[in-house]
Design an enzyme around this catalytic site. Structure first.
Site, short mmCIF file in Angstrom:
data_model
loop_
_atom_site.label_atom_id
_atom_site.label_comp_id
_atom_site.label_asym_id
_atom_site.label_seq_id
_atom_site.Cartn_x
_atom_site.Cartn_y
_atom_site.Cartn_z
N HIS A 59 -1.51 1.50 -4.21
CA HIS A 59 -1.89 2.91 -4.06
C HIS A 59 -1.03 3.87 -4.88
CE1 HIS A 59 -3.94 1.88 0.05
NE2 HIS A 59 -4.61 1.45 -1.00
N CYS A 78 1.42 19.36 -17.42
CA CYS A 78 1.78 18.38 -18.46
C CYS A 78 2.21 19.16 -19.71
CB CYS A 78 0.55 17.52 -18.74
SG CYS A 78 0.78 16.32 -20.06
N CYS A 109 -4.82 14.39 -20.18
CA CYS A 109 -4.52 13.39 -21.22
C CYS A 109 -4.08 12.05 -20.61
CB CYS A 109 -3.47 13.91 -22.19
SG CYS A 109 -1.82 14.02 -21.48
N GLY A 119 2.86 -4.51 9.02
CA GLY A 119 2.84 -3.05 9.24
C GLY A 119 1.67 -2.32 8.63
N THR A 120 0.49 -2.92 8.71
CA THR A 120 -0.70 -2.19 8.25
C THR A 120 -1.78 -2.24 9.31
OG1 THR A 120 -2.44 -2.03 6.57
CG2 THR A 120 -1.53 -4.23 6.93
N SER A 121 -2.53 -1.12 9.41
CA SER A 121 -3.63 -1.09 10.38
C SER A 121 -4.81 -1.93 9.87
CB SER A 121 -4.08 0.35 10.62
OG SER A 121 -4.39 0.98 9.39
N ASN A 163 3.29 -6.86 13.45
CA ASN A 163 2.85 -5.50 13.81
C ASN A 163 3.06 -5.34 15.33
OD1 ASN A 163 1.19 -3.11 14.32
ND2 ASN A 163 0.26 -3.52 12.33
N CYS A 202 0.85 18.88 -22.43
CA CYS A 202 -0.40 19.26 -23.11
C CYS A 202 -0.99 20.54 -22.50
CB CYS A 202 -1.41 18.11 -23.08
SG CYS A 202 -2.27 17.94 -21.50
N GLN A 251 0.85 -1.20 0.00
CA GLN A 251 0.00 0.00 0.00
C GLN A 251 0.88 1.25 0.00
OE1 GLN A 251 -3.40 -0.56 3.06
NE2 GLN A 251 -1.87 -2.07 3.62
P1 OAD Z 1 -1.41 3.01 9.04
O1 OAD Z 1 -0.72 4.25 9.50
O2 OAD Z 1 -2.89 3.00 9.06
O3 OAD Z 1 -0.91 1.77 9.91
C1 OAD Z 1 0.45 1.56 10.15
C2 OAD Z 1 0.58 0.28 10.93
O4 OAD Z 1 1.97 0.01 11.08
C3 OAD Z 1 -0.01 0.34 12.36
O5 OAD Z 1 -0.85 -0.79 12.56
C4 OAD Z 1 1.22 0.27 13.26
O6 OAD Z 1 0.96 -0.42 14.47
C5 OAD Z 1 2.21 -0.46 12.39
N1 OAD Z 1 3.62 -0.19 12.69
C6 OAD Z 1 4.19 0.93 13.21
N2 OAD Z 1 5.52 0.77 13.32
C7 OAD Z 1 5.81 -0.46 12.86
C8 OAD Z 1 7.02 -1.21 12.70
N3 OAD Z 1 8.21 -0.73 13.05
N4 OAD Z 1 6.93 -2.47 12.19
C9 OAD Z 1 5.73 -3.00 11.84
N5 OAD Z 1 4.57 -2.33 11.96
C10 OAD Z 1 4.60 -1.07 12.45
O7 OAD Z 1 -0.83 2.68 7.57
P2 OAD Z 1 -1.47 1.72 6.46
O8 OAD Z 1 -2.15 0.55 7.06
O9 OAD Z 1 -0.39 1.47 5.47
O10 OAD Z 1 -3.66 5.26 1.70
O11 OAD Z 1 -2.54 2.68 5.83
C11 OAD Z 1 -3.27 2.23 4.71
C12 OAD Z 1 -3.53 3.38 3.79
O12 OAD Z 1 -4.15 4.44 4.50
C13 OAD Z 1 -2.30 4.02 3.19
O13 OAD Z 1 -1.80 3.34 2.07
C14 OAD Z 1 -2.78 5.36 2.83
C15 OAD Z 1 -3.52 5.69 4.09
O14 OAD Z 1 -4.46 6.69 4.01
C16 OAD Z 1 -3.63 6.16 0.71
O15 OAD Z 1 -2.88 7.11 0.72
C17 OAD Z 1 -4.58 5.90 -0.40
#
Ligand code: OAD
Length: 322
Positions: free
Chosen positions: A123, A152, A134, A191-193, A217, A154, A105
């Protein structure tokens, strides 16, 4: 470092070691140790800025200059960042597996910089600029664009090459990600929420197809309830240990080039136990119940070990007789 238990790490290591195909889903957390801010942690971007003002098509229409100022600020920060041991461990894992897909992401480009190859960017990419009229797109690696908003050739206004809230993901990319998750034995979620869709939907998809889900995480997330194993701690510390990139074990690529893989007799007891756990997870519901019960109580493992000990002691006796 906080692991639930070392047992969890061994178990997950066994699954990773013996899987033929792996899909990985990363979020902002994997780049946190490189100094790139996440979105929702205590000092995350969405704690200090309103996404409605910066990351929607309406925000860009209202004030493209403000949006580009924010992107210049992010580009400058990311330009200083280097891949960390978490990114590097994924590069190493890719070299060992014949089927490996990294779904991210993140828009920061750190996976490519580390050397990951089969990468799907859900993303988009902060280093891409795209025409609003364009559709032309071009790379621009300058940390900060000197003239904003850019245009751009254009003549139309250009936008950052990232997906904004309310926009669909690129169809080809989400289709390939979906296919990779369905066909891989393991989904590793790092590392994603796990609250932003459709990316977060890949996790229940993996479960629905009977795949093993491993999460890394520091915090609990909605993924933790679905995961077969959650390793709580920073990715830069856990991933090298999970992948074994901190050890000197032979790799599949070595085997292909003629180097020797570890034999059963050379494996340590925890490695054998990890293999048994992996077999058990694969065979559950499918294997002959007798074989499964032998695996479950470790009888096969004990038999192998006994066999090896006998072979070793016979070998030693023969040496002594000579
Ligand atoms: P978040 O900021 O929502 O979540 C980050 C996650 O990383 C959390 O669950 C933390 O606990 C975890 N974290 C922090 N430090 C860490 C580490 N050292 N090792 C492992 N995990 C760690 O970010 P995303 O889930 O990536 O979208 O957010 C998803 C999307 O929301 C992003 O791509 C972005 C955002 O709005 C767009 O821009 C379209």
């Amino acid at each position: 470092m906080e692991f639930d238990t070392n047992e969890d790490l061994h178990r997950a290591r066994g699954w990773i070691q013996f899987a033929g195909s792996i899909a990985v889903l990363t979020g902002a957390g994997i780049s946190a140790e490189s100094g790139v801010p996440t979105f929702r942690d205590a000092d995350g971007l969405w704690r200090n800025f309103r996404f409605e003002d910066l990351a929607t098509p309406e925000a860009f229409e209202r004030n493209p200059l403000l949006v580009w100022e924010w992107y210049n600020f992010r580009r400058e920060r990311i330009a200083k960042a280097q891949p960390n041991p978490g990114h590097m461990a994924l590069v190493e894992l890719e070299t060992r597996k014949s089927e490996f897909t990294l779904i991210t992401q993140n828009v920061d480009g750190l996976h490519e910089l580390a050397g990951s190859k089969n990468l799907l960017k859900l993303h988009g990419d902060i280093w891409q600029v795209r025409c609003t009229k364009c559709g032309a797109a071009w790379p621009d690696r300058r940390p900060s664009l000197p003239e904003i908003p850019p245009h751009c050739l254009c003549g139309a206004l250009a936008r950052p090459g990232v997906v904004r809230f309310g926009e669909p993901l690129p169809k080809r990319v989400i289709d390939l990600a979906t296919q990779a998750v369905k066909s891989s034995e393991i989904l590793l979620v790092i590392g994603t929420s796990a609250i932003v869709y459709p990316a977060a939907g890949l996790i229940p998809l993996a479960k629905a197809h009977g795949r093993t889900v491993i999460e890394i995480n520091p915090d609990e997330t909605p993924c933790s309830d679905m995961a077969d194993c959650s390793l709580h701690g920073p990715a830069g510390e856990i991933l090298p240990r999970l992948v074994g990139s901190d050890s000197h074990r032979p790799k599949e690529s070595d085997a292909r080039s003629g180097a020797r893989m570890k034999t059963f007799a050379e494996m340590s007891a925890p490695e054998i136990r990890a293999m048994a756990a992996w077999l058990r997870s694969k065979l559950q519901g499918r294997a002959n119940p007798l074989v499964l019960s032998q695996l479950l109580d470790g009888e096969l493992v004990r038999r192998y070990l006994r066999g090896n000990e006998e072979r070793i002691s016979q070998g030693t006796r023969k040496e002594e007789e000579r």
